[in-house]
Design an enzyme around this catalytic site. Structure first.
Site, PDB file in Angstrom:
ATOM      1  N   TYR A 215      -1.715   0.204  10.799  1.00  0.00           N
ATOM      2  CA  TYR A 215      -1.775  -0.284   9.415  1.00  0.00           C
ATOM      3  C   TYR A 215      -0.491   0.078   8.683  1.00  0.00           C
ATOM      4  O   TYR A 215       0.080  -0.732   7.947  1.00  0.00           O
ATOM      5  CB  TYR A 215      -2.997   0.318   8.719  1.00  0.00           C
ATOM      6  CG  TYR A 215      -3.222  -0.137   7.291  1.00  0.00           C
ATOM      7  CD1 TYR A 215      -3.380  -1.485   6.967  1.00  0.00           C
ATOM      8  CD2 TYR A 215      -3.309   0.798   6.250  1.00  0.00           C
ATOM      9  CE1 TYR A 215      -3.604  -1.891   5.659  1.00  0.00           C
ATOM     10  CE2 TYR A 215      -3.543   0.405   4.938  1.00  0.00           C
ATOM     11  CZ  TYR A 215      -3.681  -0.946   4.645  1.00  0.00           C
ATOM     12  OH  TYR A 215      -3.898  -1.342   3.341  1.00  0.00           O
TER      13      TYR A 215
ATOM     14  N   SER B 210       0.872  -1.178   0.000  1.00  0.00           N
ATOM     15  CA  SER B 210       0.000   0.000   0.000  1.00  0.00           C
ATOM     16  C   SER B 210       0.902   1.218   0.000  1.00  0.00           C
ATOM     17  O   SER B 210       2.080   1.119   0.370  1.00  0.00           O
ATOM     18  CB  SER B 210      -0.841  -0.007   1.290  1.00  0.00           C
ATOM     19  OG  SER B 210      -1.492   1.225   1.477  1.00  0.00           O
TER      20      SER B 210
HETATM   21  P1  NAP Z   1     -11.055  -6.329   1.038  1.00  0.00           P
HETATM   22  O1  NAP Z   1     -12.141  -6.370   0.028  1.00  0.00           O
HETATM   23  O2  NAP Z   1     -11.409  -6.129   2.482  1.00  0.00           O
HETATM   24  O3  NAP Z   1     -10.199  -7.644   0.850  1.00  0.00           O
HETATM   25  C1  NAP Z   1      -9.431  -8.233   1.838  1.00  0.00           C
HETATM   26  C2  NAP Z   1      -9.327  -9.710   1.495  1.00  0.00           C
HETATM   27  O4  NAP Z   1      -8.410 -10.309   2.412  1.00  0.00           O
HETATM   28  C3  NAP Z   1     -10.646 -10.435   1.611  1.00  0.00           C
HETATM   29  O5  NAP Z   1     -10.803 -11.266   0.489  1.00  0.00           O
HETATM   30  C4  NAP Z   1     -10.501 -11.262   2.874  1.00  0.00           C
HETATM   31  O6  NAP Z   1     -11.220 -12.486   2.702  1.00  0.00           O
HETATM   32  C5  NAP Z   1      -8.998 -11.512   2.884  1.00  0.00           C
HETATM   33  N1  NAP Z   1      -8.484 -11.810   4.202  1.00  0.00           N
HETATM   34  C6  NAP Z   1      -8.489 -11.014   5.306  1.00  0.00           C
HETATM   35  N2  NAP Z   1      -7.934 -11.661   6.345  1.00  0.00           N
HETATM   36  C7  NAP Z   1      -7.551 -12.891   5.865  1.00  0.00           C
HETATM   37  C8  NAP Z   1      -6.917 -14.011   6.439  1.00  0.00           C
HETATM   38  N3  NAP Z   1      -6.559 -14.010   7.734  1.00  0.00           N
HETATM   39  N4  NAP Z   1      -6.680 -15.098   5.668  1.00  0.00           N
HETATM   40  C9  NAP Z   1      -7.041 -15.099   4.368  1.00  0.00           C
HETATM   41  N5  NAP Z   1      -7.650 -14.066   3.761  1.00  0.00           N
HETATM   42  C10 NAP Z   1      -7.898 -12.984   4.520  1.00  0.00           C
HETATM   43  O7  NAP Z   1     -10.009  -5.171   0.718  1.00  0.00           O
HETATM   44  P2  NAP Z   1      -9.265  -4.718  -0.635  1.00  0.00           P
HETATM   45  O8  NAP Z   1      -9.487  -3.271  -0.739  1.00  0.00           O
HETATM   46  O9  NAP Z   1      -9.616  -5.610  -1.752  1.00  0.00           O
HETATM   47  O10 NAP Z   1      -7.736  -4.938  -0.190  1.00  0.00           O
HETATM   48  C11 NAP Z   1      -6.945  -5.997  -0.674  1.00  0.00           C
HETATM   49  C12 NAP Z   1      -5.492  -5.738  -0.281  1.00  0.00           C
HETATM   50  O11 NAP Z   1      -5.071  -4.480  -0.799  1.00  0.00           O
HETATM   51  C13 NAP Z   1      -5.244  -5.671   1.219  1.00  0.00           C
HETATM   52  O12 NAP Z   1      -3.984  -6.232   1.509  1.00  0.00           O
HETATM   53  C14 NAP Z   1      -5.231  -4.177   1.492  1.00  0.00           C
HETATM   54  O13 NAP Z   1      -4.509  -3.873   2.667  1.00  0.00           O
HETATM   55  C15 NAP Z   1      -4.579  -3.668   0.248  1.00  0.00           C
HETATM   56  N6  NAP Z   1      -4.840  -2.273  -0.085  1.00  0.00           N
HETATM   57  C16 NAP Z   1      -6.116  -1.790  -0.127  1.00  0.00           C
HETATM   58  C17 NAP Z   1      -6.321  -0.448  -0.423  1.00  0.00           C
HETATM   59  C18 NAP Z   1      -7.697   0.178  -0.439  1.00  0.00           C
HETATM   60  O14 NAP Z   1      -7.797   1.427  -0.388  1.00  0.00           O
HETATM   61  N7  NAP Z   1      -8.778  -0.579  -0.557  1.00  0.00           N
HETATM   62  C19 NAP Z   1      -5.235   0.394  -0.674  1.00  0.00           C
HETATM   63  C20 NAP Z   1      -3.951  -0.144  -0.647  1.00  0.00           C
HETATM   64  C21 NAP Z   1      -3.769  -1.477  -0.349  1.00  0.00           C
HETATM   65  P3  NAP Z   1     -11.917 -13.329   3.860  1.00  0.00           P
HETATM   66  O15 NAP Z   1     -12.527 -12.346   4.811  1.00  0.00           O
HETATM   67  O16 NAP Z   1     -12.924 -14.142   3.116  1.00  0.00           O
HETATM   68  O17 NAP Z   1     -10.838 -14.155   4.456  1.00  0.00           O
END
Ligand code: NAP
Length: 266
Positions: free
Chosen positions: A164, A151
């Site tokens: 975070y 990120s």
């Molecule tokens: P999201 O929709 O909340 O996705 C998070 C995913 O991680 C879900 O599929 C969740 O699935 C999985 N997860 C969480 N804990 C887990 C665990 N212990 N074991 C296995 N799977 C797990 O969020 P997103 O926005 O798509 O983010 C995806 C990634 O990008 C993350 O690493 C986030 O930090 C990063 N990111 C996001 C943003 C943003 O603004 N959205 C910006 C920069 C980086 P389950 O709950 O089904 O396990």
């Protein structure tokens, strides 16, 4: 869980995506499947990844769901062992470390250590667990790719982001260190660092399900990035020729100039 049969003659290369049940992970799985990968979809919510696997199969792609918590080392090892990487075929070529997320926006002064611990577990140790477990298969493929979804929080901090930011700095350090340690082996390490991405669950999870607070994150921002935008950058990076290593790709919406300088239309 039953073994995941990966190889058969003329089998497509395999891409394992963590956190494939929503947001960036699901979008990345769709894109990689369309790019010709056989995708192994992992996340804790089995129903979600099964539904996505069915959707991809319907579209003529190959997808295998596997319920997995990346913080559970024993389960991760069992998953790795279940991947049948014996026999013909390229095996696991791509690992997309996407599972992760944020909990809370409390200042360091008052933050809950349990939130910090949970963020470290998934964003840092989750990456460590599955990357360690799949490195033998990625090496054996002869052209492996490890992607780490960090990120912009992994590169600079902001008020209220401490836990975070610390965890994503950890993910960033894994990418940098691993690249040094693996040099000379047929594996590249790609870090994708997105800024603001409007996904269905990221902000909701951060604010414990509070929809109002989650919506405020994106309020007035004309076009935050979408999960598809980030999936596009992941897929582009992964589909460069194997000798081309996109070390670090920072991607933000045009309306965001830094972690805390965001243009909002009133
Ligand atoms: P999201 O929709 O909340 O996705 C998070 C995913 O991680 C879900 O599929 C969740 O699935 C999985 N997860 C969480 N804990 C887990 C665990 N212990 N074991 C296995 N799977 C797990 O969020 P997103 O926005 O798509 O983010 C995806 C990634 O990008 C993350 O690493 C986030 O930090 C990063 N990111 C996001 C943003 C943003 O603004 N959205 C910006 C920069 C980086 P389950 O709950 O089904 O396990």
């Amino acid at each position: 869980m039953p073994a995941v049969p990966l190889h058969r003659p003329e089998a497509p290369p395999v891409a394992v995506v963590t956190g494939a049940s929503s947001g960036i992970g699901a979008a990345t799985a769709r894109r990689l499947a369309a790019a010709g990968y056989r995708v192994v979809l992992t996340a804790r919510r089995k129903d979600r990844i099964e539904a996505l696997a069915a959707e991809l199969a319907e579209a003529g792609h190959e997808a295998v769901p596997y319920a997995l918590d990346v913080t559970d080392r024993a389960a991760v090892d069992e998953f790795a062992a279940s991947l049948d990487h014996h026999g013909p075929g390229p095996g696991v070529q791509v690992l997309v470390n996407n599972a992760g997320g944020a909990l809370g926006t409390d200042p360091v002064e008052t933050a809950d250590p349990a939130d910090w611990r949970a963020m470290y577990e998934v964003n840092v140790l989750g990456v460590l667990n599955i990357t360690q477990a799949l490195l033998p298969s990625l090496t054996a493929s002869g052209a492996g790719t490890v992607v780490i979804l960090s990120s912009t929080a992994g590169l600079a901090t902001y008020e209220g982001g401490g836990g975070y930011v610390a965890a994503k700095h950890g993910a960033h350090v894994i990418a940098e260190t691993l690249r040094l340690e693996l040099v000379g082996r047929p594996i590249r390490v790609i870090e994708i660092a997105p800024g603001m991405v409007k996904t269905d669950e990221f902000a909701l999870t951060r604010f414990g399900g509070d929809e109002e607070k989650a919506a405020a994150v994106y309020a007035g921002v004309a076009e935050p990035l979408t999960a598809e935008d980030v999936a596009d950058t992941v897929t582009w990076s992964v589909t460069r020729p194997p000798h081309v290593n996109i070390d670090l790709l920072v991607v933000r919406p045009r309306a965001q100039a830094s972690n805390y300088k965001v243009h909002r239309e009133s």
